[in-house]
Design a protein around this motif. Structure first.
Motif, PDB file in Angstrom:
ATOM      1  N   PHE A  75      37.562 -72.956  18.003  1.00  0.00           N
ATOM      2  CA  PHE A  75      36.433 -72.072  17.726  1.00  0.00           C
ATOM      3  C   PHE A  75      35.308 -72.812  17.007  1.00  0.00           C
ATOM      4  O   PHE A  75      34.131 -72.621  17.300  1.00  0.00           O
ATOM      5  CB  PHE A  75      36.885 -70.869  16.881  1.00  0.00           C
ATOM      6  N   LEU A  76      35.672 -73.626  16.013  1.00  0.00           N
ATOM      7  CA  LEU A  76      34.683 -74.382  15.245  1.00  0.00           C
ATOM      8  C   LEU A  76      34.787 -75.892  15.491  1.00  0.00           C
ATOM      9  O   LEU A  76      34.055 -76.665  14.860  1.00  0.00           O
ATOM     10  CB  LEU A  76      34.846 -74.095  13.750  1.00  0.00           C
ATOM     11  N   PHE A  77      35.684 -76.303  16.371  1.00  0.00           N
ATOM     12  CA  PHE A  77      35.980 -77.720  16.587  1.00  0.00           C
ATOM     13  C   PHE A  77      34.732 -78.481  17.027  1.00  0.00           C
ATOM     14  O   PHE A  77      34.357 -79.494  16.430  1.00  0.00           O
ATOM     15  CB  PHE A  77      37.088 -77.848  17.627  1.00  0.00           C
ATOM     16  N   SER A  78      34.075 -77.998  18.086  1.00  0.00           N
ATOM     17  CA  SER A  78      32.910 -78.709  18.608  1.00  0.00           C
ATOM     18  C   SER A  78      31.746 -78.662  17.637  1.00  0.00           C
ATOM     19  O   SER A  78      31.036 -79.657  17.444  1.00  0.00           O
ATOM     20  CB  SER A  78      32.507 -78.116  19.964  1.00  0.00           C
ATOM     21  N   LEU A  79      31.534 -77.500  17.003  1.00  0.00           N
ATOM     22  CA  LEU A  79      30.445 -77.382  16.035  1.00  0.00           C
ATOM     23  C   LEU A  79      30.661 -78.317  14.853  1.00  0.00           C
ATOM     24  O   LEU A  79      29.730 -78.998  14.402  1.00  0.00           O
ATOM     25  CB  LEU A  79      30.338 -75.935  15.551  1.00  0.00           C
ATOM     26  N   SER A  80      31.880 -78.367  14.340  1.00  0.00           N
ATOM     27  CA  SER A  80      32.140 -79.249  13.203  1.00  0.00           C
ATOM     28  C   SER A  80      32.021 -80.713  13.609  1.00  0.00           C
ATOM     29  O   SER A  80      31.604 -81.561  12.812  1.00  0.00           O
ATOM     30  CB  SER A  80      33.528 -78.972  12.611  1.00  0.00           C
ATOM     31  N   GLY A  81      32.393 -81.027  14.870  1.00  0.00           N
ATOM     32  CA  GLY A  81      32.206 -82.386  15.352  1.00  0.00           C
ATOM     33  C   GLY A  81      30.741 -82.776  15.365  1.00  0.00           C
ATOM     34  O   GLY A  81      30.364 -83.900  15.012  1.00  0.00           O
ATOM     35  N   LEU A  82      29.901 -81.826  15.760  1.00  0.00           N
ATOM     36  CA  LEU A  82      28.462 -82.071  15.773  1.00  0.00           C
ATOM     37  C   LEU A  82      27.926 -82.263  14.352  1.00  0.00           C
ATOM     38  O   LEU A  82      27.197 -83.217  14.063  1.00  0.00           O
ATOM     39  CB  LEU A  82      27.768 -80.882  16.439  1.00  0.00           C
ATOM     40  N   VAL A  83      28.314 -81.367  13.445  1.00  0.00           N
ATOM     41  CA  VAL A  83      27.862 -81.464  12.048  1.00  0.00           C
ATOM     42  C   VAL A  83      28.385 -82.752  11.405  1.00  0.00           C
ATOM     43  O   VAL A  83      27.647 -83.460  10.706  1.00  0.00           O
ATOM     44  CB  VAL A  83      28.330 -80.235  11.252  1.00  0.00           C
ATOM     45  N   GLY A  84      29.660 -83.062  11.672  1.00  0.00           N
ATOM     46  CA  GLY A  84      30.238 -84.275  11.101  1.00  0.00           C
ATOM     47  C   GLY A  84      29.524 -85.526  11.561  1.00  0.00           C
ATOM     48  O   GLY A  84      29.362 -86.486  10.789  1.00  0.00           O
ATOM     49  N   GLY A  85      29.096 -85.536  12.828  1.00  0.00           N
ATOM     50  CA  GLY A  85      28.372 -86.694  13.340  1.00  0.00           C
ATOM     51  C   GLY A  85      27.096 -86.956  12.556  1.00  0.00           C
ATOM     52  O   GLY A  85      26.787 -88.100  12.203  1.00  0.00           O
TER      53      GLY A  85
END
Length: 443
Positions: A75-85
């Motif tokens: 659910f938040l995996f892709s969004l957090s990957g984007l923010v983490g980048g």
């Protein structure tokens, strides 16, 4: 953050082999830590799938509900990957990886207090949010310790940690589940994550090939519009190959253990052994990538064919195996096709990072890796739930699984063909104004 005292004070283009021996030792220590990080990462991901049958039995879950819980991880995996980048351009890799693994430990705890759908889902959502940036940021951290021409082996080892994580987790977690109940696996993984975090805080300093700090021409000071980089065929094709690989990976984590047990009649230990074999096959492929790519490049083969075509072909071949194994009559050929379908895409993961890195300046690499990872891992949000729905909607579980695997095969074949056609690192680097000398420094 200032370089660690043990880091060699070299320029961005220097070869690590010319660095002091203590610098080389530190680079491989960091590599070992990051491989272990990926082992823990994939063990955490796999625990719900390995516990699927007892969890579904105890909580009386339908296939659709279990599929929804599995998909909630993303659910938040892709969004957090984007923010983490983007955070990786401002915070050290040491801080980010430490924070993530602390959250991994915390995410395993709710289900130990109350075993229910809400706590299972809440823990998976938190775990997914904490693991979203894991692959891209750990690869970014690894690249800080190796120059561009020496990244193939460390990259393969980093992604190999994922296969190794499943290979190790399958028998050990299954043993814990069978002997002490499925909750014990969650407790053990919480402890392992916490221990890794403490060790990393002690040794996980950033390396000398951090372009944002290097101050050399063509390194951290070179910046390009994100839109231009992201719309290159190389980045889009790299995302496509990752997308196809992630569809197979999310199915293997969420549904392969249940399929082996309920449809092929395997015991828990036999299913775990089969999953370990599949992961071992993927690990062998990963370890073969480095010498294969190096051999091609030493013969003057371009990155388009040495790394681009290789990942596209791997996803296509795995897609063909995915379409074929539900119809295989004999158990031997069927297991070979299963290994190829779920393990054959493993080489696409390090290669898609390598092709992306060739068209991205170092100072923006972490952010672009985060964007690529966010887009490439979107199948995890769809594939597990879709599979559960197809199983419940079909005339029987066997027919539902077959439909799900055929859908996966179609996605993988399309993704692999797009990668084959679109990835052209040399062409796109020139179009972005990265001539070969600058491109090496920018990777």
């Amino acid at each position: 953050m200032a370089p660690h005292p043990s880091a060699p004070s070299t320029g961005l283009g220097d070869d690590l082999t010319a660095a002091p021996s203590h610098g080389r030792r530190r680079a491989w220590l960091i590599t070992a830590m990051i491989v272990t990080f990926m082992v823990v990462n994939y063990a955490d991901k796999s625990v719900l799938g390995l516990a699927a049958v007892p969890v579904m039995d105890e909580l009386h879950l339908s296939n659709s509900t279990y599929g929804l819980i599995s998909s909630s991880f993303f659910f938040l995996f892709s969004l957090s990957g984007l923010v983490g980048g983007f955070l990786s351009t401002r915070l050290s890799s040491r801080t980010l990886l430490f924070g993530m693994t602390v959250l991994w430990a915390v995410a395993q705890l709710p289900v130990l207090a109350v075993a229910s759908v809400p706590t299972l889902m809440g823990g998976r959502i938190l775990l997914g949010a904490a693991e979203g940036p894991a692959a891209s940021i750990s690869m970014h951290a690894l690249y800080k310790w190796f120059p561009p021409e020496r990244r193939a082996l460390p990259s393969a080892l980093q992604i190999g940690g994922a296969a190794l994580g499943t290979l190790i987790a399958a028998p050990l977690v299954t043993w814990l589940i069978s002997g002490f109940g499925w909750r014990s696996a969650y407790a053990a993984l919480a402890a392992v994550s916490a221990v890794w975090a403490l060790l990393w805080w002690r040794v996980g300093h950033d390396g000398p090939y951090d372009g944002a700090r290097a101050g050399t021409p063509g390194s951290g000071r070179l910046r390009l519009p994100y839109r231009r980089m992201l719309l290159t065929g190389t980045v889009l094709g790299s995302i496509s190959s990752a997308f196809g690989a992630a569809w197979a990976l999310s199915l293997s984590q969420a549904w392969l253990p249940a399929y082996l047990r309920t449809q092929l009649g395997m015991s828990a230990q036999s299913a775990a052994t089969t999953i370990s074999v599949v992961s071992g096959f993927g690990l062998v492929l990963l370890l073969a990538v480095s010498p294969f790519v190096d051999a091609l490049k030493s013969r003057g083969v371009s990155s388009r064919w040495s790394t681009g075509a290789t990942q596209g072909i791997a996803v296509c071949v795995a897609g063909c195996a995915m379409a074929a194994f539900p119809f295989a009559g004999a158990s031997g050929p069927r297991l070979v096709l299963i290994a190829l379908a779920f393990g054959g895409t493993s080489i696409a993961i390090p290669l898609h990072y390598m092709t992306t890195a060739e068209v991205v300046p170092t100072g923006q690499r972490g952010a672009v890796f985060g964007i690529v990872a966010a887009a490439g891992t979107l199948p995890g949000l769809v594939a597990p739930f879709l599979t559960g729905h197809l199983i419940d909607a079909a005339s029987g579980p066997a027919a539902g699984y077959t439909r799900a695997f055929l859908a996966a095969a179609a996605v993988m074949l399309i993704a692999g063909v797009l990668a084959l056609a679109a990835i052209r690192p040399e062409h796109d680097a020139r179009r972005l104004g990265l001539d070969p000398a600058v491109a090496d420094a920018a990777r």
